[in-house]
Design an enzyme around this catalytic site. Structure first.
Site, PDB file in Angstrom:
ATOM      1  N   TYR A 134       0.824  -1.200   0.000  1.00 18.04           N
ATOM      2  CA  TYR A 134       0.000   0.000   0.000  1.00 18.04           C
ATOM      3  C   TYR A 134       0.865   1.260   0.000  1.00 18.04           C
ATOM      4  O   TYR A 134       1.599   1.527   0.953  1.00 18.04           O
ATOM      5  CB  TYR A 134      -0.978  -0.025   1.180  1.00 18.04           C
ATOM      6  CG  TYR A 134      -2.195  -0.848   0.850  1.00 18.04           C
ATOM      7  CD1 TYR A 134      -2.053  -2.135   0.347  1.00 18.04           C
ATOM      8  CD2 TYR A 134      -3.481  -0.339   0.979  1.00 18.04           C
ATOM      9  CE1 TYR A 134      -3.139  -2.909  -0.002  1.00 18.04           C
ATOM     10  CE2 TYR A 134      -4.580  -1.108   0.634  1.00 18.04           C
ATOM     11  CZ  TYR A 134      -4.415  -2.390   0.147  1.00 18.04           C
ATOM     12  OH  TYR A 134      -5.495  -3.149  -0.201  1.00 18.04           O
ATOM     13  N   LYS A 187       1.827 -15.963   0.245  1.00 15.88           N
ATOM     14  CA  LYS A 187       1.950 -16.489  -1.117  1.00 15.88           C
ATOM     15  C   LYS A 187       3.429 -16.776  -1.329  1.00 15.88           C
ATOM     16  O   LYS A 187       4.065 -16.286  -2.284  1.00 15.88           O
ATOM     17  CB  LYS A 187       1.404 -15.439  -2.112  1.00 15.88           C
ATOM     18  CG  LYS A 187       1.310 -15.900  -3.555  1.00 15.88           C
ATOM     19  CD  LYS A 187       0.279 -16.987  -3.779  1.00 15.88           C
ATOM     20  CE  LYS A 187       0.350 -17.467  -5.227  1.00 15.88           C
ATOM     21  NZ  LYS A 187      -0.434 -18.679  -5.480  1.00 15.88           N
ATOM     22  N   ASP A 220      -4.560 -17.563  -2.404  1.00 13.56           N
ATOM     23  CA  ASP A 220      -5.569 -17.966  -3.396  1.00 13.56           C
ATOM     24  C   ASP A 220      -6.351 -19.180  -2.904  1.00 13.56           C
ATOM     25  O   ASP A 220      -7.586 -19.220  -2.999  1.00 13.56           O
ATOM     26  CB  ASP A 220      -4.917 -18.226  -4.766  1.00 13.56           C
ATOM     27  CG  ASP A 220      -3.627 -19.022  -4.686  1.00 13.56           C
ATOM     28  OD1 ASP A 220      -3.124 -19.244  -3.569  1.00 13.56           O
ATOM     29  OD2 ASP A 220      -3.109 -19.428  -5.748  1.00 13.56           O
ATOM     30  N   ASP A 244      -6.862  -7.039   3.318  1.00 12.67           N
ATOM     31  CA  ASP A 244      -7.887  -6.120   2.843  1.00 12.67           C
ATOM     32  C   ASP A 244      -8.904  -6.882   1.983  1.00 12.67           C
ATOM     33  O   ASP A 244     -10.119  -6.759   2.147  1.00 12.67           O
ATOM     34  CB  ASP A 244      -7.219  -5.014   2.016  1.00 12.67           C
ATOM     35  CG  ASP A 244      -8.090  -3.782   1.870  1.00 12.67           C
ATOM     36  OD1 ASP A 244      -9.134  -3.716   2.547  1.00 12.67           O
ATOM     37  OD2 ASP A 244      -7.731  -2.899   1.085  1.00 12.67           O
ATOM     38  N   ASP A 248     -13.011  -8.330   3.050  1.00  9.35           N
ATOM     39  CA  ASP A 248     -14.254  -7.986   2.344  1.00  9.35           C
ATOM     40  C   ASP A 248     -15.002  -9.261   1.975  1.00  9.35           C
ATOM     41  O   ASP A 248     -16.237  -9.326   2.067  1.00  9.35           O
ATOM     42  CB  ASP A 248     -13.963  -7.196   1.063  1.00  9.35           C
ATOM     43  CG  ASP A 248     -13.941  -5.689   1.326  1.00  9.35           C
ATOM     44  OD1 ASP A 248     -13.681  -5.309   2.482  1.00  9.35           O
ATOM     45  OD2 ASP A 248     -14.185  -4.907   0.390  1.00  9.35           O
TER      46      ASP A 248
END
Ligand code: ATP
Length: 361
Positions: A134, A187, A220, A244, A248
């Protein structure tokens, strides 16, 4: 701490001035019912602060926050601010950075009576909030995104061992108070150095918590598993961007983003902030759902309680959650959840249930 709470209250924009007073009334009843005294400190932010002080986040608000441990941040509608404030950090981002609120805690729990995609979900995402990809938070100066030519864009991702261990510790401490299970999400098969460092740092912290089961998932695979069998997960710890996105997803699985609670915290300060925005389309119509911010405020009380070793904050938080659950289970809800109540009426229904409880620490 002497059983005394001082809590900042920032109404914010859009539906903020409708939901924040409801949240405050509910929290006030629960906190006093638990035997604590509370002083609410109203502070300016947003469009009304631009009118009164010429700044969406006046210096006086920041000065006051310097002296507070915790506060409730209403939503901000930065997209609606005059052009001269565009391109600046949002008030929430400025506050988060100023106080180093490195832990973004986002629970996802299906409420009885609310249609959820996965009624079996009850988990907490501990999202690292101070670095990663970010661009607004991974540089001391300048932005982590840049363009060497108009056709090439680059982004810097920052992962440090210290920040990864810090959020891991928060995740394991929460797991101890929940169901003793942490899943590290990364990951590391592709982003081997960055998210590999994150994973290794978390697994090193895990050694200090032998009573907590720890496992790991690639982000994933995690997205798929959360849809398929969310009931398998308790606390998920992950870096900024992954957290983030996954939070959601889990908010939707639990019912709606409109129910999504969160706190942004450091070891010294914490801020309750709903996952939704200022909802300008329904502002001023008594239609806003205050649940996300009410639950965020319960999390704030939990944080205060753990930090000060005073069980009464946690008792107040439990009372708030019980009242919310009972109200929603009775089919009493705002329009976004298919109910017929206005914001104030729903708040009064929750308040009535708090007042009827015996709250003990
Ligand atoms: P931001 O970018 O600041 O998050 P946004 O415009 O993407 O804001 P919201 O302000 O959260 O998103 O609004 C998205 C939709 O959800 C709108 O239709 C809004 O009315 C609705 N909504 C958001 N929060 C609530 C709430 N608390 N109660 C009822 N409806 C809500």
């Amino acid at each position: 701490m002497n059983g005394q709470l001082r809590v900042g209250v920032i109404d914010g924009d859009g539906i903020g001035p409708e939901i924040v007073p409801v949240v405050r009334e509910i929290a006030d009843a629960a906190v006093r019912g638990a035997g604590l005294t509370v002083e609410w400190v109203p502070l300016a932010m947003g469009l009304s602060a631009i009118e009164s002080d010429g700044d969406p986040l006046p210096a006086a608000t920041l000065d006051a926050l310097d002296g507070l441990d915790c506060w409730i941040l209403g939503p901000h509608d930065s997209a609606g601010y005059p052009d001269r404030f565009r391109g600046s950090l949002t008030p929430g981002a400025v506050i988060r950075k100023r106080y180093g609120l490195y832990a973004n805690l986002r629970p996802a729990r299906a409420y009885p009576g609310v249609a959820a995609v996965r009624p079996d979900i009850d988990l907490l995402i501990a999202r690292e909030n101070s670095e990663g990809l970010y661009a607004d938070r991974n540089m001391a100066l300048g932005s982590g995104e840049f363009m060497p030519t108009p056709d090439v864009a680059l982004a810097v991702g920052v992962i440090t061992r210290a920040a990864s261990q810090r959020i891991a510790r928060v995740a394991f401490e929460h797991a101890r108070r929940r169901r003793n299970h942490v899943t590290v999400v990364h990951k590391a098969n592709v982003l081997t150095m960055t998210t590999g460092l994150f994973r290794d740092a978390c697994l090193a912290v895990a050694r200090d918590y032998p009573e907590v089961t720890v496992d790991e998932q690639h982000v994933d695979a995690m997205a798929a598993l959360l849809v398929r069998r969310p009931g398998d997960f308790d606390v998920i710890v992950t870096e900024n961007l992954f957290g983030d996105i996954l939070s959601d997803l889990t908010a939707e699985l639990a019912g709606s983003l409109g129910l999504a609670a969160s706190i942004n915290a450091s070891d010294e300060k914490a801020m309750a902030q709903a996952g939704h925005g200022a909802a300008p389309d329904i502002a001023g119509q008594d239609r806003a759902n205050p649940v996300a911010l009410v639950e965020s405020t319960a999390m704030l009380l939990d944080w205060w309680s753990v930090r000060g070793h005073d069980d009464r904050g946690a008792a107040a938080a439990s009372a708030i959650r019980a009242a919310l659950s009972e109200t929603l289970a009775a089919g009493e809800a705002t329009a976004d959840l298919g109910g017929s109540m206005g914001t104030a009426e729903f708040g009064a229904a929750v308040l009535g249930r708090i007042s009827g409880q015996r709250i003990t620490g």
